[in-house]
Write a protein that holds these residues in place. Structure first.
Motif, PDB file in Angstrom:
ATOM      1  N   ARG A  14      24.058  11.283 -13.415  1.00  0.00           N
ATOM      2  CA  ARG A  14      23.677  11.589 -12.037  1.00  0.00           C
ATOM      3  C   ARG A  14      24.531  12.752 -11.527  1.00  0.00           C
ATOM      4  O   ARG A  14      25.596  13.031 -12.042  1.00  0.00           O
ATOM      5  CB  ARG A  14      23.903  10.381 -11.127  1.00  0.00           C
ATOM      6  N   ASP A  70      26.574   2.285 -14.681  1.00  0.00           N
ATOM      7  CA  ASP A  70      26.144   1.797 -13.369  1.00  0.00           C
ATOM      8  C   ASP A  70      27.213   2.196 -12.367  1.00  0.00           C
ATOM      9  O   ASP A  70      28.277   1.566 -12.285  1.00  0.00           O
ATOM     10  CB  ASP A  70      25.940   0.289 -13.379  1.00  0.00           C
ATOM     11  N   ARG A 127      11.327   8.856  -1.373  1.00  0.00           N
ATOM     12  CA  ARG A 127      11.820   9.398  -2.634  1.00  0.00           C
ATOM     13  C   ARG A 127      12.927  10.409  -2.365  1.00  0.00           C
ATOM     14  O   ARG A 127      12.927  11.109  -1.355  1.00  0.00           O
ATOM     15  CB  ARG A 127      10.691  10.060  -3.432  1.00  0.00           C
ATOM     16  N   TYR A 128      13.870  10.468  -3.306  1.00  0.00           N
ATOM     17  CA  TYR A 128      14.967  11.433  -3.218  1.00  0.00           C
ATOM     18  C   TYR A 128      14.384  12.839  -3.258  1.00  0.00           C
ATOM     19  O   TYR A 128      13.432  13.118  -4.002  1.00  0.00           O
ATOM     20  CB  TYR A 128      15.894  11.201  -4.404  1.00  0.00           C
ATOM     21  N   ASP A 157      11.346  12.760  -6.437  1.00  0.00           N
ATOM     22  CA  ASP A 157      12.368  11.739  -6.683  1.00  0.00           C
ATOM     23  C   ASP A 157      13.544  12.288  -7.476  1.00  0.00           C
ATOM     24  O   ASP A 157      13.963  11.717  -8.493  1.00  0.00           O
ATOM     25  CB  ASP A 157      11.783  10.523  -7.389  1.00  0.00           C
ATOM     26  N   SER A 191      16.854  13.345 -11.938  1.00  0.00           N
ATOM     27  CA  SER A 191      15.576  12.728 -11.599  1.00  0.00           C
ATOM     28  C   SER A 191      15.166  11.853 -12.782  1.00  0.00           C
ATOM     29  O   SER A 191      15.373  12.248 -13.933  1.00  0.00           O
ATOM     30  CB  SER A 191      14.523  13.814 -11.331  1.00  0.00           C
ATOM     31  N   ASN A 212      15.613   8.998  -9.418  1.00  0.00           N
ATOM     32  CA  ASN A 212      16.812   8.535  -8.721  1.00  0.00           C
ATOM     33  C   ASN A 212      17.007   7.033  -8.910  1.00  0.00           C
ATOM     34  O   ASN A 212      17.359   6.324  -7.988  1.00  0.00           O
ATOM     35  CB  ASN A 212      16.699   8.879  -7.231  1.00  0.00           C
ATOM     36  N   GLU A 213      16.785   6.555 -10.112  1.00  0.00           N
ATOM     37  CA  GLU A 213      16.865   5.125 -10.398  1.00  0.00           C
ATOM     38  C   GLU A 213      17.717   4.892 -11.636  1.00  0.00           C
ATOM     39  O   GLU A 213      17.444   5.461 -12.698  1.00  0.00           O
ATOM     40  CB  GLU A 213      15.465   4.541 -10.615  1.00  0.00           C
ATOM     41  N   THR A 214      18.733   4.062 -11.502  1.00  0.00           N
ATOM     42  CA  THR A 214      19.600   3.702 -12.623  1.00  0.00           C
ATOM     43  C   THR A 214      18.904   2.644 -13.481  1.00  0.00           C
ATOM     44  O   THR A 214      18.335   1.688 -12.932  1.00  0.00           O
ATOM     45  CB  THR A 214      20.931   3.156 -12.078  1.00  0.00           C
ATOM     46  N   GLU A 223      18.037   7.917 -14.718  1.00  0.00           N
ATOM     47  CA  GLU A 223      18.294   9.269 -14.244  1.00  0.00           C
ATOM     48  C   GLU A 223      18.666  10.202 -15.395  1.00  0.00           C
ATOM     49  O   GLU A 223      19.424   9.834 -16.290  1.00  0.00           O
ATOM     50  CB  GLU A 223      19.375   9.290 -13.162  1.00  0.00           C
TER      51      GLU A 223
END
Length: 296
Positions: A9, A31, A221-222, A249, A269, A271-273, A276
């Protein structure tokens, strides 16, 4: 490894022409939101596609003040040394999240604390500090005063001492997230409803305009936005671009120039672990504005 293999990220790329390498930094814990943090890793490439690493850039000593939320490291070469601006958190609510400055003699580290804890105000929730040096040589930290504390997140500027060890004045608020027409509010059970500011990064165009990348949310969304300083200095006033530069996103971007002269935006992109990934997008400048090359 390929760039698509790297979970990361908040990417930050520092080209080193003398060695023909690009160095990639970012939030590299699997994380970043919870649990004991490990540190920051970095990667090296000659072509922006195939990468070597990870190489450990920062590992905290046992007495380091922050055990969690190691976010968004940026590395800037300044007066012959390498300075890492990075966000650190703490599980105790009375210890505020903030940006501390680290230093190393080599780009890959190891980085050690340079400032005495965060340089951002100790009673503010802050994140994502970046370095900007004005034309007169004055160094500034540009950072976010978080929406979780003030509801309408702010981008602020803090003058720094010449050695980058401490603040040299009071923070100046540059703008609030809600001032951008493209930004939508977000909501959470813990913090209510508000407007997010993330990831400021300063870019001086070939024509001399001073632009700021920063991220927020649109349509849940990011997204990556751009603001322009009307004065050409850090104090602005800052004018917001009507539409985001990227809204699929992804965000928390920065700009760098490749060895062949190509101007790139890099961001993460989705934006979800843990999904990413680093994205490179070719940009073009047009009369002081930024656009994605080839976009309609």
């Amino acid at each position: 490894m390929q760039i698509s293999d790297i979970q990361l990220r908040d990417p930050f790329v520092l080209p080193r022409a003398e060695e023909g390498s690009y160095w990639l930094f970012g939030s590299t814990d699997k994380d970043i939101w919870k649990g004991q943090a490990t540190g920051f890793d970095c990667y090296r490439s000659q072509d922006l596609d195939t990468w070597e690493g990870p190489f450990p850039a920062f590992r905290p000593r046992p007495d380091f003040w922050s055990p969690t939320n190691y976010w968004a490291p940026e590395v800037h070469e300044y007066h012959g040394r390498f300075f890492m601006f990075a966000t650190f958190g703490h599980p105790e609510p009375q210890v505020r999240r903030g940006t501390q400055i680290l230093v190393a003699d080599e780009i890959q580290g190891p980085y050690e604390p340079h400032s005495n804890g965060p340089v951002t105000p100790s009673d503010w929730e802050c994140l994502d500090g970046t370095l900007h040096v004005e034309a007169d040589g004055t160094p500034w930290m540009i950072f976010c005063h978080e929406w979780v504390q003030i509801s309408d997140g702010a981008i602020c500027a803090l003058p720094l001492s010449g050695d980058l060890q401490r603040a040299a004045g009071e923070p100046v608020e540059l703008f609030r997230a809600s001032m951008a027409p493209w930004v939508d509010p977000v909501s959470s059970p813990r913090h209510g409803t508000g407007y997010v500011t993330d990831g400021p990064y300063l870019h001086r165009t070939a024509e001399g305009d001073l632009l700021m990348l920063w991220a927020s949310f649109r349509n849940r969304r990011y997204a990556q936005g751009v603001a322009r300083s009307a004065s050409g200095t850090i104090r602005g006033p800052w004018q917001q671009q009507e539409e985001p530069l990227f809204e699929a996103d992804g965000g928390h971007g920065m700009i760098f120039k490749a060895f062949d002269g190509t101007l790139y935006l890099t961001l993460h992109s989705p934006n979800e672990t843990p999904f990413e990934r680093v994205v490179f997008i070719e940009l073009e400048e047009d009369h002081g504005a930024l656009g994605v090359k080839g976009a309609a």
